[in-house]
Enzyme design. Sequence first.
Site, PDB file in Angstrom:
ATOM      1  N   CYS A  41       1.925  -4.277 -15.923  1.00 41.53           N
ATOM      2  CA  CYS A  41       2.068  -5.565 -15.238  1.00 41.53           C
ATOM      3  C   CYS A  41       2.425  -6.700 -16.187  1.00 41.53           C
ATOM      4  O   CYS A  41       3.108  -7.634 -15.805  1.00 41.53           O
ATOM      5  CB  CYS A  41       0.780  -5.891 -14.504  1.00 41.53           C
ATOM      6  SG  CYS A  41      -0.651  -5.831 -15.576  1.00 41.53           S
ATOM      7  N   GLU A  72      -5.162  -8.781  -8.767  1.00 42.03           N
ATOM      8  CA  GLU A  72      -4.436  -8.656 -10.043  1.00 42.03           C
ATOM      9  C   GLU A  72      -3.092  -8.042  -9.704  1.00 42.03           C
ATOM     10  O   GLU A  72      -2.998  -6.834  -9.482  1.00 42.03           O
ATOM     11  CB  GLU A  72      -5.218  -7.742 -11.001  1.00 42.03           C
ATOM     12  CG  GLU A  72      -6.619  -8.229 -11.308  1.00 42.03           C
ATOM     13  CD  GLU A  72      -6.661  -9.267 -12.429  1.00 42.03           C
ATOM     14  OE1 GLU A  72      -5.599  -9.566 -13.000  1.00 42.03           O
ATOM     15  OE2 GLU A  72      -7.749  -9.775 -12.714  1.00 42.03           O
ATOM     16  N   LYS A  89     -11.733   3.000  -5.059  1.00 41.54           N
ATOM     17  CA  LYS A  89     -10.688   3.869  -4.514  1.00 41.54           C
ATOM     18  C   LYS A  89      -9.526   3.954  -5.504  1.00 41.54           C
ATOM     19  O   LYS A  89      -8.757   3.020  -5.662  1.00 41.54           O
ATOM     20  CB  LYS A  89     -10.158   3.351  -3.176  1.00 41.54           C
ATOM     21  CG  LYS A  89      -9.293   4.424  -2.502  1.00 41.54           C
ATOM     22  CD  LYS A  89      -8.161   3.892  -1.653  1.00 41.54           C
ATOM     23  CE  LYS A  89      -6.909   3.570  -2.373  1.00 41.54           C
ATOM     24  NZ  LYS A  89      -6.094   4.720  -2.869  1.00 41.54           N
ATOM     25  N   GLU A 142      10.169  -7.382 -10.005  1.00 38.21           N
ATOM     26  CA  GLU A 142       9.474  -6.504 -10.942  1.00 38.21           C
ATOM     27  C   GLU A 142      10.062  -5.101 -10.817  1.00 38.21           C
ATOM     28  O   GLU A 142      10.013  -4.490  -9.750  1.00 38.21           O
ATOM     29  CB  GLU A 142       7.987  -6.499 -10.589  1.00 38.21           C
ATOM     30  CG  GLU A 142       7.137  -5.774 -11.590  1.00 38.21           C
ATOM     31  CD  GLU A 142       5.658  -5.792 -11.203  1.00 38.21           C
ATOM     32  OE1 GLU A 142       5.342  -5.611 -10.009  1.00 38.21           O
ATOM     33  OE2 GLU A 142       4.826  -5.958 -12.110  1.00 38.21           O
TER      34      GLU A 142
END
Length: 475
Positions: free
Chosen positions: A278, A245, A170, A374
């Site tokens: 990331c 992840e 997806k 983040e």
Amino acid sequence: MREYDLLVDGETLSRSETATVRDPSSNQPVASIALADESDVASAVAAADSAFEEWRTVDPVTRGHHLRDVADELRARKTEIAERHTEETGRSLSDSARSVEYAAEYFEYYAGLTHRITGETVPLSHEEFDYTRREPLGVTGHIIPWNSPLLLGSRSIAPALACGNTVVAKPAQLAPMAVHELGRAASDAGLPDGVLNIVSGRGSTAGEALVTNDRISELTFTGSKAVGLHIRESVSDRLIPLNLELGGKSPNIVFADADQEAAAEGAVKLFNNAGQSCYAGTRLFVADGIYDEFIDRVVSRVEAMNVQRDPNETDVSALISPSAQSEVASYVDSAREAGGSISAGGRIPFEEGNFYEPTVIEDVPDDAAVSCEEIFGPVLTVYRFDSEREVVERANDTEYGLYAGVWTSDLDRANRIADHLEAGTVTVNNYASPIPQVPFPAYKQSGIGSEYATAALHHYTKVKNVRMSVDRTLR
Ligand code: NAP
Ligand code: MG
């Protein structure tokens, strides 16, 4: 407007419910994407489940050929796929072409390992023989983010297929085209029907349906920590392997004995993909003795970056969406309120698209939001440090642990620091991007499971032990 349908069991399925994909550089619509509902996802999983019966029996060498054919097909279509990737991510065509090349490299790397998925023999008594084999898991689910969709999709799909699993993927609604292109390339390269299925759709419907489908035997999710934790809850009643992840807030540490030119280049790598990466080195720690000189080097590089509307001309690409742009802007505002000084950037440069200037912030406390959360944008925060012990403590003072950089000409020191940093990867005197042949582990809240290298072959297989009695007496 381009149109993309679902890919289920080798068939393309159009759907009445669609979403519009927009170009981040202009917010103009570029494509209409079919949205899968719960029953479409169930059909895709069922197709993958039937295809597994055959695919698991395909011998490793032939499986390797299939993966290599996918790599070849990706390369043959590099220009076309790169154009779609640029339209949906806002990255330059050359950057997108590199993504296609990296995706091909994942398929090629794992194509070369299919015959290395081996078991072992275990020495027991003279009357017994014991061996293990690594068997595929079954249907694997892959939920993919938008920030590097083709590469991040390929890094888990390639090893899953190499191990003899089938796949339901997806992609993110914001950037689903390149993943659909991968599905088309794989079909045209002769991957059997049902082995790779693509169900674009909303996370809250198609994503949830995939996660909660009890016929999947594994789930790989790349994305935010919040959704990752939610997914872990959702599968908690089933014992399936999970690859999460998640995010990062990686430190990049420059000692006084470092090659400053190289370290400054490494520091501004953060601005690749507008900081939407990331593993980006978002927190720059600089030794007190060289601080002013080094920050000048960084700031002059950042000031030389040009932000322009054309994705092929700009040095910093657009953020994925208007809401990502306003989130970055509010982080920078919060840094100003926390006493930070903006040494470069700090503004939305123009109305069109979702651009934000490359930004350098100094003098923010370690506990400010910009130091802890983040940001996922072109924002570098900088800190001054005195000692090894101090910088290691501050670098580790984060919930994440994905990546870290160390710059020094003293290798003893580099190894000491690497030993104490809580990060899955420590780079020394480079801030190199992940590549298929080295592991990409996550510490702390950056994830669980393992992608990349041979670790992925272990993740996507289970061990079976066979223990038998033998009669070794000659007759
Ligand atoms: P996200 O919001 O968590 O979305 C990631 C994917 O999950 C999308 O396909 C999304 O679908 C889907 N999703 C959302 N809600 C879901 C649900 N309830 N059930 C199942 N699927 C669901 O992440 P993002 O904002 O796109 O990506 C940025 C994050 O990814 C950052 O935190 C970044 O650090 C992380 N990331 C990590 C790595 C790594 O290797 N560690 C690599 C790249 C990015 P829709 O968006 O289509 O609704
Ligand atoms: Mg999101």
